[in-house]
Motif scaffolding. Structure first.
Motif, PDB file in Angstrom:
ATOM      1  N   SER A  93       0.986  -1.266   0.015  1.00  0.00           N
ATOM      2  CA  SER A  93       0.085   0.055   0.108  1.00  0.00           C
ATOM      3  C   SER A  93       0.720   1.130   0.052  1.00  0.00           C
ATOM      4  CB  SER A  93      -0.867   0.053   1.193  1.00  0.00           C
ATOM      5  OG  SER A  93      -0.081   0.165   2.579  1.00  0.00           O
ATOM      6  N   GLU A  94       0.213   2.559  -0.053  1.00  0.00           N
ATOM      7  CA  GLU A  94       0.959   3.566   0.178  1.00  0.00           C
ATOM      8  C   GLU A  94       1.395   3.555   1.904  1.00  0.00           C
ATOM      9  OE1 GLU A  94       2.040   5.640  -2.044  1.00  0.00           O
ATOM     10  OE2 GLU A  94       1.057   4.290  -3.544  1.00  0.00           O
ATOM     11  N   GLU A  95       2.011   4.700   2.109  1.00  0.00           N
ATOM     12  CA  GLU A  95       2.712   4.676   3.586  1.00  0.00           C
ATOM     13  C   GLU A  95       1.732   4.626   4.826  1.00  0.00           C
ATOM     14  OE1 GLU A  95       6.138   5.628   1.294  1.00  0.00           O
ATOM     15  OE2 GLU A  95       4.046   6.238   1.020  1.00  0.00           O
ATOM     16  N   ILE A 102      -8.481 -14.596   2.024  1.00  0.00           N
ATOM     17  CA  ILE A 102      -7.689 -13.202   2.084  1.00  0.00           C
ATOM     18  C   ILE A 102      -8.506 -12.097   1.668  1.00  0.00           C
ATOM     19  CG2 ILE A 102      -5.955 -12.036   0.325  1.00  0.00           C
ATOM     20  CD1 ILE A 102      -4.560 -14.793   0.103  1.00  0.00           C
ATOM     21  N   PRO A 103      -9.365 -12.212   0.927  1.00  0.00           N
ATOM     22  CA  PRO A 103     -10.477 -11.061   0.712  1.00  0.00           C
ATOM     23  C   PRO A 103     -11.392 -10.676   2.073  1.00  0.00           C
ATOM     24  CG  PRO A 103     -10.594 -12.499  -1.228  1.00  0.00           C
ATOM     25  CD  PRO A 103      -9.842 -13.183  -0.193  1.00  0.00           C
ATOM     26  N   PRO A 123      -4.180   3.739   0.117  1.00  0.00           N
ATOM     27  CA  PRO A 123      -4.549   2.986  -1.019  1.00  0.00           C
ATOM     28  C   PRO A 123      -3.724   1.766  -1.117  1.00  0.00           C
ATOM     29  CG  PRO A 123      -4.642   5.174  -1.543  1.00  0.00           C
ATOM     30  CD  PRO A 123      -4.037   5.226  -0.088  1.00  0.00           C
ATOM     31  N   LEU A 124      -4.742   0.703  -1.046  1.00  0.00           N
ATOM     32  CA  LEU A 124      -4.009  -0.775  -1.225  1.00  0.00           C
ATOM     33  C   LEU A 124      -3.579  -0.919  -2.911  1.00  0.00           C
ATOM     34  CD1 LEU A 124      -3.275  -3.255   0.232  1.00  0.00           C
ATOM     35  CD2 LEU A 124      -5.628  -4.046  -0.489  1.00  0.00           C
ATOM     36  N   SER A 125      -2.435  -1.354  -2.949  1.00  0.00           N
ATOM     37  CA  SER A 125      -1.877  -1.644  -4.579  1.00  0.00           C
ATOM     38  C   SER A 125      -1.508  -2.796  -4.844  1.00  0.00           C
ATOM     39  CB  SER A 125      -0.857  -0.427  -4.636  1.00  0.00           C
ATOM     40  OG  SER A 125       0.297  -0.853  -3.669  1.00  0.00           O
ATOM     41  N   GLY A 126      -1.367  -3.784  -3.803  1.00  0.00           N
ATOM     42  CA  GLY A 126      -0.813  -4.857  -4.432  1.00  0.00           C
ATOM     43  C   GLY A 126      -1.085  -5.988  -3.497  1.00  0.00           C
ATOM     44  N   ILE A 127      -1.129  -7.295  -3.912  1.00  0.00           N
ATOM     45  CA  ILE A 127      -1.229  -8.482  -3.043  1.00  0.00           C
ATOM     46  C   ILE A 127      -0.445  -9.615  -3.304  1.00  0.00           C
ATOM     47  CG2 ILE A 127      -2.931 -10.414  -2.295  1.00  0.00           C
ATOM     48  CD1 ILE A 127      -5.147  -8.296  -2.604  1.00  0.00           C
ATOM     49  N   ILE A 175      -7.927  -5.586  -7.303  1.00  0.00           N
ATOM     50  CA  ILE A 175      -6.629  -5.976  -7.290  1.00  0.00           C
ATOM     51  C   ILE A 175      -6.413  -7.548  -6.976  1.00  0.00           C
ATOM     52  CG2 ILE A 175      -4.871  -5.591  -5.473  1.00  0.00           C
ATOM     53  CD1 ILE A 175      -6.152  -3.132  -4.476  1.00  0.00           C
ATOM     54  N   ALA A 176      -5.714  -7.791  -8.074  1.00  0.00           N
ATOM     55  CA  ALA A 176      -5.562  -9.441  -8.250  1.00  0.00           C
ATOM     56  C   ALA A 176      -4.193  -9.575  -7.505  1.00  0.00           C
ATOM     57  CB  ALA A 176      -5.621  -9.775  -9.606  1.00  0.00           C
TER      58      ALA A 176
END
Length: 666
Positions: A10-12, A126-127, A156-160, A176-177
């Motif tokens: 995510s962001e900071e 996970i979701p 903002p969440l950007s990756g998993i 977000i996959a």
């Protein structure tokens, strides 16, 4: 068996939220796995400013098939009850079994659950974990944020990244996959990195200038800051809170030492340290003499080629902050503390208790009284003067900027003004002790003001029925009471703790404090139960003597004898009577010992020689043991029985001269 990696990029993430986020991730993961029947051992959870990572080792490849049974209503129960039972357990009526339960046919549902692949369970979990995640503050973003049903995350969440063994666990949350790709350091390695499994996760990130283990980053900050200071011939002022915070702000921490202008050292060192710490997250340093040096240690998030540029940028920012602090310091000194104190009339202490100026007036009178009565051996005039000025710094610019410095700044301003050092020290330290590890004032003038301030707070709020309830204590009255107890105890001050509700409140706080110090609460009860004891110093001396006594063999046996005597007296009705028969030797021995003890114990207690009083009690052990061995209390002759019960009553009363042994457990 396979290892599982979950990374949420995510962001900071604010540094202050990372510890709670790690705990939340572990809690939710365990919840989901427990519900799915997957056994989870130890978990590793890491955090950086941009990611949360969880590693679960040795997860099974699949869950085992299970057979569960549920007991339902009896045969003949209303259709509504039977149908509801079927719906609850996911079966039909014809799938129910009927069994005999205590002579009555009863329905049972047998549910066969097939085993499932762990990867499938993780795909579902996970979701759920992400959507159920609780942050102190969270946000929505992008076009989806128009809906209240959209995903919320701290930033903002950007990756998993989700990998079981070497296989991708496929899942998707709000577009977000999951995948194998993560990001390295924002500046050193901004491109994507492909993770193959748990085995290469930490090292691939390290190669990309990200230390994913927060504890390792903390150690890097801790040791690096110390080394930077020592290289300059200085000592780092250790601050574990700053260590954790700097580790939470960086993925590749690099501590660097810088210097600020010496002219700022005219400002009190606490102001400089707080300015550096709160506003800039910098450590400060001391010279060999323990004085604050014009040096700071900042923690960069990059391995810069030209560290001087980085340090100079941080120096300029700190210099601006220190300029503000020096301005406040000089501005506040243009008024005397007495002039500042006039502003306290504009600050409400409590709507039912008036202004802070009203409180100061009460504290000043009480501080003088404590000295005039000889409770505190301090100068009444100085105590009153210090009390009238002790809250004056609340209206200064410096305390307005840094509320943590209240009291401390007043002490500095009083010293600059040329007031008596006893006054300035009392102003500085009158809030003490604030916490369990804080110093307790011992200087008489300081003790008088500190004690008066806390006593007034307690008495005032009790007078308007604003008492702590449960876990709620908005006016910190429990802390005030503990402060009073520690001041009285450490300075051996003799005064009444109060009466009624306040005395009970002190008793409760005393139990908490003494329990933490290893003293049993039932022994405090045993002394309080005697009544008439409101001197905390004397009470604690008695309690400590009692604890030492009951832990001896004599004490334990005497307690057993006391309990036996009390139980007999509870069961028997008798009129107190003098001994009219010829006493047996065991009776005579107990009579003689009681005659001596009854007068000697009173004298010992009056002289506050509680250890001697306990020794006197110990001398009762042998005669009471012998009495119970040799004497039949419930004799057939009514007058003999009454006399022996009276003797036991005397024994009980003699013990009660020291403490109410009925309150002692065991």
């Amino acid at each position: 068996m396979a290892d599982f990696l979950l990374e949420l990029l995510s962001e900071e993430i604010p540094a202050r939220m990372q510890k709670g986020a790690r705990a939340e991730l572990e809690k939710l993961f365990r919840r989901e796995m427990d519900a799915a029947g997957v056994t989870v051992g130890d978990l590793t959870v890491w955090s950086t400013p941009r990611r949360l990572a969880l590693i679960a080792r040795d997860l099974p490849g699949a869950t085992e098939a299970v057979r569960e049974e549920a007991k339902g209503p009896p045969e003949g129960a209303p259709d509504q009850a039977v149908d509801g039972f079927c719906r609850k357990n996911g079966v039909t009526r014809d799938q129910l079994e009927v069994r005999d339960v205590k002579g009555r046919n009863t329905y049972f549902a047998v549910i066969e659950k097939a085993g499932r692949e762990t990867s499938d369970l993780l795909s579902q979990a996970i979701p759920t974990i992400i959507r159920d995640f609780s942050w102190p503050k969270s946000m929505r973003w992008g076009d989806a944020s128009l809906s209240t049903e959209s995903l919320r995350w701290v930033r903002p969440l950007s990756g998993i990244v989700a990998i079981l063994g070497e296989e991708l666990v496929e899942c998707e949350v709000d577009g977000i996959a999951s995948g194998y790709a993560t990001l390295g350091h924002r500046f050193h390695c901004p491109g994507e990195i492909t993770i193959g499994s748990v085995a290469d996760y930490a090292e691939k990130l390290r190669a990309a200038h990200v230390i994913v283990d927060h504890q390792e980053r903390q150690e890097a900050v801790r040791l690096g800051a110390k080394a930077a200071a020592e290289k300059a011939g200085l000592n780092l002022v250790e601050d574990e809170g700053l260590v954790v915070e700097n580790a939470g702000l960086t993925e590749w921490p690099v501590p660097l030492l810088g210097r600020f202008e010496e002219e700022f050292l005219d400002v009190p060192p606490e102001v400089i340290q707080l300015t550096a710490r709160v506003n800039q997250k910098y450590f400060v340093c001391e010279d060999a003499d323990g004085k604050l040096a014009n040096a700071f240690v900042c923690t960069a998030n990059i391995d810069a080629e030209d560290t001087a540029v980085v340090v100079d940028g941080n120096r300029k920012v700190l210099a601006a902050r220190l300029s503000d602090a020096r301005f406040f310091w000089e501005l506040d000194q243009k008024k005397t503390l007495a002039e500042h104190a006039e502003g306290l009339e504009r600050i409400t202490f409590h709507e039912k208790l008036g202004t802070v100026a009203d409180k100061v007036e009460r504290v000043a009178k009480l501080a003088r009284w404590l000295c005039e009565e000889g409770i505190v051996k301090g100068d009444p005039d100085l105590a009153e003067q210090a009390a009238r000025l002790c809250k004056a710094d609340l209206v200064t610019e410096m305390v307005g900027e840094f509320p943590e410095l209240q009291g401390l700044m007043g002490g500095y301003y009083a010293a600059k003004e040329g007031l008596d050092p006893k006054v300035s020290n009392a102003i500085r330290d009158h809030y003490k002790p604030v916490g369990q590890g804080d110093d307790v004032p011992t200087a008489p003038v300081t003790v008088a003001v500190s004690l008066a301030d806390k006593l007034d707070t307690l008495r005032s709020f009790f007078s308007i029925d604003e008492k702590p309830t449960g876990s709620k204590d908005p006016f910190a009255l429990r802390r005030a009471a503990l402060g009073i107890i520690r001041i009285l105890q450490d300075n051996q001050l003799r005064m009444s703790a109060g009466e009624g509700d306040i005395l009970e409140f002190f008793a409760d706080r005393l139990k908490v404090q003494q329990r933490e110090a290893g003293v049993r609460h039932d022994l405090i009860d045993a002394v309080f139960a005697l009544g008439g004891e409101d001197d905390l110093v004397r009470l604690l001396a008695r309690v400590h003597a009692l604890q030492a006594f009951v832990e001896t063999e004599d004490g334990a046996n005497l307690l057993a004898g006391y309990k036996r005597a009390s139980n007999i007296l509870k069961k028997e009705e008798f009129e107190p009577t003098e001994l009219s028969h010829s006493p047996e030797p065991a009776e005579q021995a107990l009579i003689e010992k009681l005659q001596f003890l009854e007068s000697a114990a009173d004298g010992a207690i009056a002289n506050e020689d509680f250890h001697f009083a306990m020794e006197l009690l110990a001398s009762l052990r042998a005669p009471i043991d012998r009495f119970f061995e040799d004497v039949i209390v419930n004799a057939e002759e009514k007058d003999v029985r009454a006399a022996r019960l009276t003797l036991l009553s005397r024994f009980r009363d003699a013990v009660h001269r020291v403490a109410d042994f009925s309150r002692i457990e065991g």
